[in-house]
Scaffold this motif. Structure first.
Motif, PDB file in Angstrom:
ATOM      1  N   ALA A 112      -6.155  -3.323   2.410  1.00 41.97           N
ATOM      2  CA  ALA A 112      -4.840  -3.896   2.109  1.00 41.97           C
ATOM      3  C   ALA A 112      -4.244  -4.573   3.342  1.00 41.97           C
TER       4      ALA A 112
ATOM      5  N   SER B 225      -8.503   6.551   0.530  1.00 43.57           N
ATOM      6  CA  SER B 225      -7.197   5.999   0.901  1.00 43.57           C
ATOM      7  C   SER B 225      -7.276   5.182   2.184  1.00 43.57           C
TER       8      SER B 225
ATOM      9  N   THR C  81      -4.742   6.451  -2.947  1.00 38.08           N
ATOM     10  CA  THR C  81      -5.105   5.101  -3.374  1.00 38.08           C
ATOM     11  C   THR C  81      -6.617   4.982  -3.432  1.00 38.08           C
TER      12      THR C  81
ATOM     13  N   TYR D 271       0.821  -1.216   0.000  1.00 34.45           N
ATOM     14  CA  TYR D 271       0.000   0.000   0.000  1.00 34.45           C
ATOM     15  C   TYR D 271       0.856   1.268   0.000  1.00 34.45           C
TER      16      TYR D 271
ATOM     17  N   SER E 190      -8.816   1.911   1.507  1.00 35.53           N
ATOM     18  CA  SER E 190      -7.844   1.077   0.779  1.00 35.53           C
ATOM     19  C   SER E 190      -6.781   0.525   1.718  1.00 35.53           C
ATOM     20  N   GLU E 191      -6.312   1.379   2.641  1.00 47.06           N
ATOM     21  CA  GLU E 191      -5.289   0.930   3.590  1.00 47.06           C
ATOM     22  C   GLU E 191      -5.814  -0.194   4.480  1.00 47.06           C
TER      23      GLU E 191
ATOM     24  N   GLN F 276      -6.918  -2.314  -4.994  1.00 41.48           N
ATOM     25  CA  GLN F 276      -6.756  -0.883  -4.697  1.00 41.48           C
ATOM     26  C   GLN F 276      -5.756  -0.316  -5.700  1.00 41.48           C
TER      27      GLN F 276
END
Length: 281
Positions: free
Chosen positions: A237, A230, A170, A93, A233-234, A178
């Motif tokens: 991930a 983001s 992201t 990421y 997404s983090e 992502q």
């Protein structure tokens, strides 16, 4: 020798089991955060989409070639708003975000507004000028804070501190996907091949003055939406990374237990052989 080998394998199994407990706990925490992160992300998108449509419509009708927010400049310096994570253990990421910045910069001098502890640490290590190094936590970043950051960025752009403002974040596609996005915020690019609009918008006093008032709100909404994207997404991930780590730890433990059982069976066989040999003597 067999006893020593068995002891080493047993210690290794305990170590991997301890690691697996940690990765499993982190996976559960990420899973619990993911639902709220996705909900926040989805709630942030409508405003960003509608405000972008309004801004693009105004930009398309601008006739003044010297509007500060629209007129391109020779790029001697660039500012990146980089959104990364607060922690690691999230697969690629953070690394993918930093690779995107390096690839886009292509040797052009730049400064950075880093959002997220990992971004702050990365660009401090590289010696890149930072506009702010206090925003290490993006999870709770509010709309009002995004607006203040946007005002700071716009003032720097107007002063000529940088000639382009670029956002790197992201985008959440799905639980398993992502994608890093690199988007130019300023100057605003006129839409290419925009479909004809059936509705004609009349601006009073002019599209140029409307842009002057509306662009800060638009950029603040865009920044907040990117922050929400983001963070989702983090979390996704990290959940995927911890899920893979937990599965790998389980497979490793199974392999170690098989080795332990083989060593134990070998030790028993050796003891029986020694007993039988002693009895025959």
């Amino acid at each position: 020798m067999a006893g020593a080998s068995m002891k080493a394998i047993k210690l290794r199994i305990k170590s991997v089991e301890s690691t697996m407990q940690i990765t499993k706990a982190m996976q559960l925490v990420a899973t619990s955060k993911l639902r709220r992160a996705k909900e926040r992300m989805e709630n942030s998108k409508p405003y960003a989409a509608i405000s972008r449509e309004a801004i693009m419509a105004a930009v398309a009708q601008c006739v003044d070639p010297q509007i500060p927010f629209v007129t391109p400049r020779e790029v001697r310096n660039r500012c990146y708003v980089v959104i990364a994570g607060e922690r690691g253990l999230a697969g690629g990421y953070n690394a993918n975000v930093f690779k995107a910045v390096a690839a886009h910069a292509e040797g052009t001098p730049y400064c950075v507004l880093p959002l997220g502890r990992k971004a702050i640490d990365k660009f401090q290590h590289l010696g890149v000028p930072l506009l702010d190094d206090t925003i290490g936590h993006v999870e709770g970043l509010s709309v009002s804070r995004c607006y203040r950051l946007t005002q700071q960025l716009i003032e720097g752009y107007k002063r000529g501190d940088y000639d382009e403002l670029v956002l790197v974040y992201t985008s959440f596609r799905s639980m398993m996907s992502q994608e890093v996005q690199v988007e130019q915020l300023l100057p605003i690019q006129k839409p290419q091949d925009q479909p004809p609009r059936n509705v004609v918008t009349i601006y009073e006093p002019s599209p140029e003055e409307m842009l002057e008032k509306a662009v800060p709100d638009y950029l603040a909404g865009k920044l907040y939406s990117a922050v929400c994207d983001s963070f989702a997404s983090e979390v996704s991930a990290r959940r995927n990374a911890m899920d893979s780590a937990t599965k790998n730890a389980g497979e490793m433990i199974s392999g170690l237990r098989l080795k332990y059982n083989r060593a134990r069976q070998g030790a028993i066989t050796q003891e029986i052989t020694e007993i039988v040999a002693g009895a025959e003597q």
